[in-house]
Design a protein around this motif. Structure first.
Motif, PDB file in Angstrom:
ATOM      1  N   VAL A  51       5.172   5.524 -16.223  1.00 34.07           N
ATOM      2  CA  VAL A  51       5.968   4.782 -15.244  1.00 34.07           C
ATOM      3  C   VAL A  51       5.221   4.728 -13.917  1.00 34.07           C
ATOM      4  O   VAL A  51       4.350   5.551 -13.652  1.00 34.07           O
ATOM      5  N   PRO A  52       5.541   3.758 -13.076  1.00 30.90           N
ATOM      6  CA  PRO A  52       4.896   3.666 -11.763  1.00 30.90           C
ATOM      7  C   PRO A  52       5.182   4.898 -10.910  1.00 30.90           C
ATOM      8  O   PRO A  52       6.169   5.605 -11.104  1.00 30.90           O
ATOM      9  N   ASN A  53       4.322   5.115  -9.926  1.00 32.20           N
ATOM     10  CA  ASN A  53       4.485   6.286  -9.056  1.00 32.20           C
ATOM     11  C   ASN A  53       5.626   6.084  -8.061  1.00 32.20           C
ATOM     12  O   ASN A  53       6.209   5.002  -7.963  1.00 32.20           O
ATOM     13  N   ALA A  54       5.941   7.127  -7.325  1.00 37.13           N
ATOM     14  CA  ALA A  54       7.086   7.120  -6.403  1.00 37.13           C
ATOM     15  C   ALA A  54       6.925   6.088  -5.284  1.00 37.13           C
ATOM     16  O   ALA A  54       7.908   5.490  -4.852  1.00 37.13           O
ATOM     17  N   ALA A  55       5.708   5.864  -4.817  1.00 35.40           N
ATOM     18  CA  ALA A  55       5.493   4.877  -3.751  1.00 35.40           C
ATOM     19  C   ALA A  55       5.801   3.464  -4.253  1.00 35.40           C
ATOM     20  O   ALA A  55       6.429   2.669  -3.547  1.00 35.40           O
ATOM     21  N   THR A  56       5.391   3.154  -5.471  1.00 35.94           N
ATOM     22  CA  THR A  56       5.683   1.844  -6.056  1.00 35.94           C
ATOM     23  C   THR A  56       7.180   1.694  -6.273  1.00 35.94           C
ATOM     24  O   THR A  56       7.747   0.630  -6.029  1.00 35.94           O
ATOM     25  N   GLU A  57       7.827   2.774  -6.711  1.00 36.75           N
ATOM     26  CA  GLU A  57       9.274   2.729  -6.916  1.00 36.75           C
ATOM     27  C   GLU A  57      10.009   2.467  -5.595  1.00 36.75           C
ATOM     28  O   GLU A  57      10.934   1.653  -5.537  1.00 36.75           O
ATOM     29  N   ALA A  58       9.586   3.131  -4.542  1.00 35.73           N
ATOM     30  CA  ALA A  58      10.216   2.923  -3.234  1.00 35.73           C
ATOM     31  C   ALA A  58      10.036   1.468  -2.781  1.00 35.73           C
ATOM     32  O   ALA A  58      10.970   0.851  -2.264  1.00 35.73           O
ATOM     33  N   ASP A  59       8.852   0.909  -3.007  1.00 30.73           N
ATOM     34  CA  ASP A  59       8.599  -0.485  -2.655  1.00 30.73           C
ATOM     35  C   ASP A  59       9.498  -1.420  -3.461  1.00 30.73           C
ATOM     36  O   ASP A  59      10.101  -2.340  -2.908  1.00 30.73           O
TER      37      ASP A  59
END
Length: 182
Positions: A51-59
């Motif tokens: 899964v994408p990382n936390a920064a990508t999720e926040a974006d």
């Protein structure tokens, strides 16, 4: 009667084992699969891809349209959803494995795109249309409860979908600038 020493040791061992069984919260640089455990059978099911990382999720969870493309969010957040993987396919392309409380963000070429998954031997499909700069939400709704109608696509009101999506895990974030063949 259990002695105090045995009780403390047993409680400590149970706590240590519980920590091993549950995954830690993702950090900004992490890229790993998203897993869930079924409460009844204690079987663990994971997404097939990292899964994408936390920064990508926040974006992604800012829910902003991307100029020049159609942005589509697929939300899977039904309250009675069983821990069952369902693979979503866009325009006949590569399947994206989903689990309950998961979110997919796709940036696609403007136009009409077919989203599909198979449940109980039947293909469930929905077409999503939009122009460059548009933002759309669709929900993979339902459950495997016998009296329910199973899994299906549901038109999502954007405000409600955003609210439900905030408590999900971003499991895929992709951009296709050309339309896939159908």
């Amino acid at each position: 009667m259990i002695s105090r020493r045995k009780f403390v040791f047993g409680a400590g061992a149970a706590t240590a084992l519980t920590g091993c069984a549950s995954a830690p919260e993702p950090r900004a640089g992490d890229s790993r699969t998203y897993c869930m455990t079924t409460p009844r059978t204690r079987r663990t099911v994971c997404t097939p891809e990292p899964v994408p990382n936390a920064a990508t999720e926040a974006d992604a969870k800012r829910f902003e349209a991307t100029p020049g493309v159609l942005t589509v969010y697929v939300v899977r957040s039904a309250w009675a959803d069983a821990v069952r993987p369902l693979a979503v396919v866009v325009d006949g392309g590569t399947p994206i494995g989903t689990l309950p409380r998961s979110l997919i963000r796709l940036r696609l070429a403007p136009g009409t795109h077919r989203f599909a998954f198979e449940w109980d031997g039947r293909l469930q499909a929905v077409d999503v249309s939009g122009e460059a700069g548009d933002l759309r939400f669709i929900e993979l709704a339902g459950s495997s409860v016998p009296l329910d109608r199973g899994y299906h696509w549901s038109d999502a009101d954007p405000a409600g979908a955003k609210l439900r999506a905030r408590s999900t895990r971003l499991i895929a974030d992709a951009q296709w600038t050309t339309s896939a063949p159908r």
